[in-house]
Design a protein around this motif. Structure first.
Motif, short mmCIF file in Angstrom:
data_model
loop_
_atom_site.label_atom_id
_atom_site.label_comp_id
_atom_site.label_asym_id
_atom_site.label_seq_id
_atom_site.Cartn_x
_atom_site.Cartn_y
_atom_site.Cartn_z
N PRO A 30 12.79 0.12 0.00
CA PRO A 30 12.63 1.75 -0.19
C PRO A 30 13.78 2.14 -1.02
O PRO A 30 13.65 3.00 -1.76
CB PRO A 30 12.91 2.13 1.58
CG PRO A 30 12.30 0.97 2.21
CD PRO A 30 12.80 -0.17 1.34
N ASP A 31 14.97 1.51 -0.96
CA ASP A 31 16.12 2.28 -1.84
C ASP A 31 15.59 1.87 -3.22
O ASP A 31 16.42 2.77 -4.05
CB ASP A 31 17.37 1.63 -1.31
CG ASP A 31 18.80 2.33 -1.78
OD1 ASP A 31 18.74 3.56 -1.52
OD2 ASP A 31 19.26 1.90 -2.56
N TYR A 32 15.40 0.77 -3.33
CA TYR A 32 14.92 0.45 -4.85
C TYR A 32 13.90 1.62 -5.59
O TYR A 32 13.96 1.80 -6.74
CB TYR A 32 14.25 -0.87 -5.13
CG TYR A 32 15.56 -2.23 -4.73
CD1 TYR A 32 16.73 -1.78 -4.30
CD2 TYR A 32 15.19 -3.41 -4.67
CE1 TYR A 32 17.65 -2.97 -3.96
CE2 TYR A 32 16.17 -4.59 -4.44
CZ TYR A 32 17.19 -4.16 -3.82
OH TYR A 32 18.08 -5.02 -3.69
N LEU A 33 12.88 1.56 -4.80
CA LEU A 33 11.71 2.58 -5.21
C LEU A 33 12.47 3.98 -5.26
O LEU A 33 11.97 4.76 -6.18
CB LEU A 33 10.65 2.49 -4.34
CG LEU A 33 9.93 0.94 -3.90
CD1 LEU A 33 9.05 0.90 -2.64
CD2 LEU A 33 9.38 0.66 -5.32
N ARG B 266 0.77 -1.54 0.03
CA ARG B 266 -0.05 -0.09 0.02
C ARG B 266 0.89 1.37 0.04
O ARG B 266 0.57 2.36 -0.44
CB ARG B 266 -0.93 0.03 1.25
CG ARG B 266 -0.29 0.15 2.56
CD ARG B 266 -1.38 0.07 3.69
NE ARG B 266 -2.10 -0.93 3.66
CZ ARG B 266 -2.85 -1.52 4.48
NH1 ARG B 266 -3.28 -0.38 5.24
NH2 ARG B 266 -3.67 -2.64 4.40
N TYR B 267 2.04 1.13 0.35
CA TYR B 267 3.12 2.32 0.60
C TYR B 267 3.59 2.86 -0.68
O TYR B 267 4.32 3.88 -0.84
CB TYR B 267 3.92 2.26 1.82
CG TYR B 267 3.19 2.00 3.03
CD1 TYR B 267 2.58 3.11 3.51
CD2 TYR B 267 3.22 0.83 3.61
CE1 TYR B 267 1.93 3.07 4.80
CE2 TYR B 267 2.55 0.82 4.98
CZ TYR B 267 1.74 2.10 5.32
OH TYR B 267 1.27 1.59 6.66
N LEU B 268 3.61 1.99 -1.81
CA LEU B 268 4.32 2.48 -2.92
C LEU B 268 3.86 3.54 -3.62
O LEU B 268 4.44 4.19 -4.56
CB LEU B 268 4.11 1.18 -4.07
CG LEU B 268 5.22 0.03 -4.08
CD1 LEU B 268 5.57 -0.73 -2.66
CD2 LEU B 268 5.37 -1.02 -5.24
N LYS C 225 -8.41 1.38 4.23
CA LYS C 225 -8.06 1.01 5.30
C LYS C 225 -6.65 1.68 5.89
O LYS C 225 -6.08 1.51 6.89
CB LYS C 225 -7.32 -0.56 5.22
CG LYS C 225 -8.61 -1.44 4.76
CD LYS C 225 -8.35 -2.90 4.95
CE LYS C 225 -9.42 -3.61 4.62
NZ LYS C 225 -10.48 -3.91 5.63
N THR C 226 -6.37 2.77 5.04
CA THR C 226 -5.07 3.38 5.26
C THR C 226 -5.53 4.72 6.07
O THR C 226 -6.70 5.13 5.88
CB THR C 226 -4.14 3.73 4.03
OG1 THR C 226 -5.05 4.33 3.18
CG2 THR C 226 -3.83 2.48 3.59
#
Length: 479
Positions: free
Chosen positions: A207-210, A183-185, A478-479
Motif C-alpha cells: 500500500p505505501d508504495y502505491l 484486484r485492489y490496485l 467477483k468483487t
C-alpha cells in the motif's frame, strides 16, 4: 499515528475483532514487512478503544517515559505521568493497579499496541523475558488486549514467535500481514487494465508504495519519479528493507543480485557470488524464511529434487535489482531518460515473467470458476518430442485432487495476437505429465496480453482462451 488510505483488510479486521472479543486477556502478535500497512490496520482496528505506542531504538528508559505519558493521557490520570519507573514490569504493575485503569477496564477491554517491538529487543535483548513476566504476573487476570507489532520479520519470528522465545505459548493469536491482492490496485491509480498489470509487476500490493504514485500520472512517469530518480521515495527502499532484516546485508544483496541476473540454481549463484555452497544455502534459507526468495521445483517433482530454481518473490525487489542497482551510477548522474529507455526496451521480458506469477495467483483465487490445490510451473524431458531440445516447460500446471483435474496453461505477454498453434503445442508438451497422471481430467488455458489469431469457426471445448479484457471482467465480477 497517521491514517492513510485503507483498502480491503476485511478478513484481517475480523481476525483482530475475534481476538478482541474473546474472554480474558489477549496477547496478539502482528507482523509484516515494511510499508505493508500494519499501522493503518492497527489504526482502523484501535479507534478510541486503547493506546498506540511506537517504540524507538533509544532504550528502555526513554521508551518507558514515552509510554507512560501516552497511558497517562489515555486514562486521564496525571499520577502515572508523575511516577518514576525503573523497568517495564513496575510500570505495568502500577498502571494496572491504578483506579483509572481499573475503571476503564470495567467498561471494556483495553487495547495496548506496542509497534516496532523489535526496537525494544535491539536495545535490551532480555525484553521477550521481561514481557513474558509482565503478561504472566500482571496482565494475565486483566481485561486487556496487548498487541506486539513489528516490521522485522526475522526478529518477530525468532524472538517472539519461535519455540525458544520466552513469549512462546503466551500468544492468543498472530497474523502476518500480506500485500494487497491485485484486484485492489484500481483503488490507487486511474489506469487501464494493462497498466494496472504493469503497476503490479513493479510495485506489487504494498500500500505505501502505491500511495506514492500520482493516480493521474502515466505509468512510466510514475516509475521514473518514484524509483529511478535520485532522491525518489523508492530509489533506496530496497536498501532500507534489507537493513531492517539484516545487520550485514552485503551477502544477501549479492545473492539477490545474482538471482536477478538469471542465476537461479544453487551452483549458478555460487559461481556468480564467489561464496561457498554451504554459505549460499544458509543465506537462501534465511531469504526463503522471510518470503523474499521462493524455491521452485517442477510440478510433480519429489521433495528430494535437487536442481531447484530460486526466484525473487517481491515485485519491487525484483525490479530494483534488475534495473536500479546495475544503473545506480547513471541515476546518480541524472541520466534518468537514458535508463528509462533501457528499462522500457527490456520490460516486456520482465513483464512476461511477472504475468505468469499474476496468473498463478489469480488461478488460486478462482478466476477460472473453480479451485485448485496447487499451481506451479513444469519443466523436464518430453518423451514425445524427438527433435530439437529435449527439455520443455509449461508455464502453469494446476492440480485439483478433489476433481482429479490437471490444468495446463501458457501465458503470453506480447504485442501480437497469439496463434492458435499454441494450443496444439501445449497439448504436445503436456503428454509426459498426462502419462504420469492417467485417469485424470485434463483442461487447457492460454492467457494472452494481445488476444488470439485463428481461423477456426468452432470454439475449442476443452481450452479456455482469455485476453486482458476477459481477465479484467472475471476479476471485477467477483468483487
Amino acid at each position: 499515528m497517521s491514517q492513510q488510505k485503507f483498502v480491503d483488510r476485511i478478513e484481517e479486521m475480523k481476525i483482530l475483532e475475534r481476538a478482541m472479543s474473546a474472554k480474558g486477556p489477549s496477547l496478539f502478535i502482528l507482523y509484516g514487512r515494511r510499508r505493508v500497512g500494519k499501522t493503518e490496520l492497527i489504526s482502523k482496528f484501535l479507534g478510541t478503544r486503547g493506546v498506540y505506542f511506537l517504540a524507538t531504538a533509544e532504550g528502555d528508559r526513554e521508551n518507558i517515559n514515552s509510554f507512560k505519558a501516552i497511558m497517562s493521557k489515555f486514562l486521564g490520570d496525571e499520577s502515572i505521568l508523575m511516577a518514576n519507573f525503573d523497568d517495564w514490569h513496575s510500570l505495568f504493575t502500577v498502571l494496572t493497579s491504578s483506579s483509572s485503569f481499573q475503571a476503564k477496564a470495567r467498561e471494556s477491554k483495553i487495547i495496548i499496541v506496542i509497534d516496532e517491538f523489535p526496537y525494544l529487543i535491539e536495545a535490551n535483548r532480555a525484553i521477550p523475558s521481561v514481557f513474558q513476566k509482565v503478561y504472566d504476573t500482571v496482565l494475565r487476570e486483566k481485561n486487556v488486549m496487548l498487541i506486539l507489532s513489528g516490521s522485522s520479520i526475522s526478529m518477530m519470528e525468532n524472538e517472539v514467535l519461535s519455540y525458544r522465545s520466552p513469549l512462546y505459548g503466551r500468544r492468543t493469536g498472530q497474523l502476518q500481514l500480506r500485500p494487497l491482492k491485485f484486484r485492489y490496485l484500481s483503488e490507487f491509480v486511474n489506469y487501464g487494465f494493462e497498466d494496472l498489470c504493469n503497476t503490479y509487476f513493479v510495485f506489487g500490493g504494498i500500500p505505501d508504495y502505491l500511495l506514492k504514485l500520482d493516480p493521474d500520472t502515466g505509468f512510466w512517469e510514475n516509475v521514473s519519479k518514484s524509483i529511478i530518480s535520485k532522491g525518489a521515495p523508492l530509489y533506496e527502499e530496497a536498501d532500507f528493507l534489507l537493513r531492517t532484516e539484516f545487520r550485514e546485508p552485503r551477502n544477501y544483496m549479492l545473492i539477490l543480485r545474482s538471482i536477478s541476473y538469471g542465476n537461479h540454481t544453487l551452483g549458478e549463484i555460487c559461481a556468480y557470488s564467489g561464496l561457498d555452497k554451504s554459505m549460499v544455502s544458509k543465506y537462501l534459507d534465511v531469504l526463503m524464511s522471510l518470503g523474499l526468495v521462493i524455491p521452485e521445483k517442477p510440478f510433480g517433482a519429489s521433495e528430494k529434487f535437487k536442481r531447484r530454481l530460486n526466484w525473487i518473490s517481491d515485485p519491487y525487489l525484483k525490479f530494483w535489482f534488475r534495473y536500479v542497482l546495475p544503473h545506480k551510477s547513471e541515476i546518480e548522474n541524472s541520466r534518468n531518460e537514458e535508463i528509462l529507455k533501457i528499462i522500457v526496451d527490456d520490460f516486456p521480458t520482465f513483464a512476461g515473467e511477472q504475468f505468469e506469477n499474476l496468473m498463478k495467483e489469480l488461478i488460486l483465487e478462482g478466476i477460472l470458476g473453480r479451485s485448485f490445490d496447487t499451481v506451479s510451473r513444469w519443466w523436464g524431458r518430453n518423451e514425445s518430442n524427438k527433435k530439437g531440445r529435449d527439455v520443455e516447460e509449461i508455464d502453469i500446471v494446476a492440480y485439483s485432487e478433489t476433481r482429479g483435474e490437471l490444468l495446463f496453461a501458457e501465458c503470453k505477454w506480447t504485442n501480437s495476437p497469439v496463434p492458435i498453434s499454441i494450443v496444439e503445442a501445449l497439448r504436445t508438451k503436456s503428454e509426459t505429465l498426462r502419462k504420469q497422471y492417467p485417469g485424470k481430467k485434463y483442461s487447457y488455458a492460454v492467457f494472452s496480453k494481445s488476444g488470439f489469431k485463428w481461423t477456426l469457426q468452432e470454439p475449442i471445448s476443452d481450452v479456455i482462451l482469455m485476453d486482458l479484457s476477459d481477465i479484467e471482467r472475471e476479476i471485477y465480477k467477483k468483487t
